[in-house]
Scaffold this active site. Sequence first.
Site, PDB file in Angstrom:
ATOM      1  N   CYS A  50     -29.209   4.334 120.998  1.00  0.00           N
ATOM      2  CA  CYS A  50     -30.125   4.711 119.832  1.00  0.00           C
ATOM      3  C   CYS A  50     -29.360   4.329 118.574  1.00  0.00           C
ATOM      4  CB  CYS A  50     -30.405   5.915 119.743  1.00  0.00           C
ATOM      5  SG  CYS A  50     -31.027   6.740 118.236  1.00  0.00           S
ATOM      6  N   CYS A 170     -35.754   9.609 104.105  1.00  0.00           N
ATOM      7  CA  CYS A 170     -36.135   8.344 103.309  1.00  0.00           C
ATOM      8  C   CYS A 170     -35.096   7.643 102.649  1.00  0.00           C
ATOM      9  CB  CYS A 170     -37.538   8.929 102.504  1.00  0.00           C
ATOM     10  SG  CYS A 170     -37.692   7.640 101.255  1.00  0.00           S
ATOM     11  N   CYS A 173     -35.870   7.526  98.787  1.00  0.00           N
ATOM     12  CA  CYS A 173     -35.588   8.896  98.452  1.00  0.00           C
ATOM     13  C   CYS A 173     -34.142   9.065  97.778  1.00  0.00           C
ATOM     14  CB  CYS A 173     -36.085  10.032  99.054  1.00  0.00           C
ATOM     15  SG  CYS A 173     -37.826   9.768  99.291  1.00  0.00           S
TER      16      CYS A 173
END
Length: 424
Positions: A50, A170, A173
């Site tokens: 991952c 995000c 953001c």
Amino acid sequence: MRLATALSAVTLLLSGFAAASAVVDLNTDNFDSYVGGSKPALVEFYAPWCGHCKNLAPTFDKLADAFPSQKVLIAKTDADGVGRALGERYGVKGYPTLKWFPANSKTPEDYTGGRDLDSLVAFVTEKAGTKSSIKAPPPPAAVELDAGNFNEIALDSTKNVLVAFTAPWCGHCKSMKPAYEKVATAFKSESDCVIAQMNADDEQNRPISGKYGVTSFPTIQFFPKGSGKPIPYNLGRNEEQFTEFLNEHCGTHRTPSGLLNDLAGKVVSLDTLASEFFSAAIPDRSAVLSKAKEALAALSLQGAASGIDKRANETAKYYVRAMERVVEKGEGWLVKEQGRIANLLASPSMAPTKLDELKVKANILSSFALKKVEEAYEHAGEYAGDAIKFAEDGAQAVQQKAGEVVEEVKAKVGEATGRVKAEL
């Protein structure tokens, strides 16, 4: 050769110690002996392949180093390998998944905050009641909203509120945050202009973000005072653009640095009288001062009737005070006062409220000399026009004289040529 080999082995061994992680590796065999005991635990369920897990690994190592291991456990398990059964046991669907296990409990709660070090440290500190070795970041300048305080703050009928609906994961953001925080700091002293943000992806806050149509992050909306209906913010995300929007919609006059701009405190009608006052002959200034007092009284009545901020009326009074000082002490007072204020504005230790007061006074005093400056420009234009006309006339005269000289030379050359030919 043997020495070099030995040194390499020592170096490799030392590097292994240096790279050792304080994060505890869990599997199905040791999980119950670590989790659910006297220490609370934050456990990361990860997969070796991952990408997000790989990005989190260095931060998770720092997190483990930040807390005393005897008071809190920072651990991880390969939920796609040796910890697969643990992942199934706790309903892990994606990677990385972080879960917080309180002391003496094997019933976890999901961690939904940011994956940056500051967010993780703040979470563990709050949950474990244990201080970290990392210096806590300063509290955010933007007001933090959630389901409990949103209506109270964002829908306050006496406030203008800019709300950024964000999500901890995000990237946009995170990129916007420094500029947004800078603007929140710049507008801190504006009591009716609030800069706020809300984690709209938090489960308890999702009903609010859904109510206001938030489908992506960041979504920024402006809630005007006296209205529960927001206005979408569609400008850019740097501090200059945020400041421009807020000044327009809040009626403020801030710069991105937090100082007031050159329009703050100015009143158009009194600006006109200020420049008229300063350009008038000394005997006529008293009449202009009387006009200014009448205009100020009218503004005060208008403000009282419409509920205009009392501070605006107070700053407007400075026009009249300045005129009175000039009448009393002469124009030299204006020059000295402007210099004094300029020096104070440059002081690094001046309180923000005092800086605002001084900047408004500096702006108002600049209005007094405005007409004289305009007149100077007009005269300069007249003088420049005269100079250009003079130069043009001179050039024409020179050109005319040069033509006459050329013709005279031509005539003399012709006469000389005729005499030479006659003699030959």
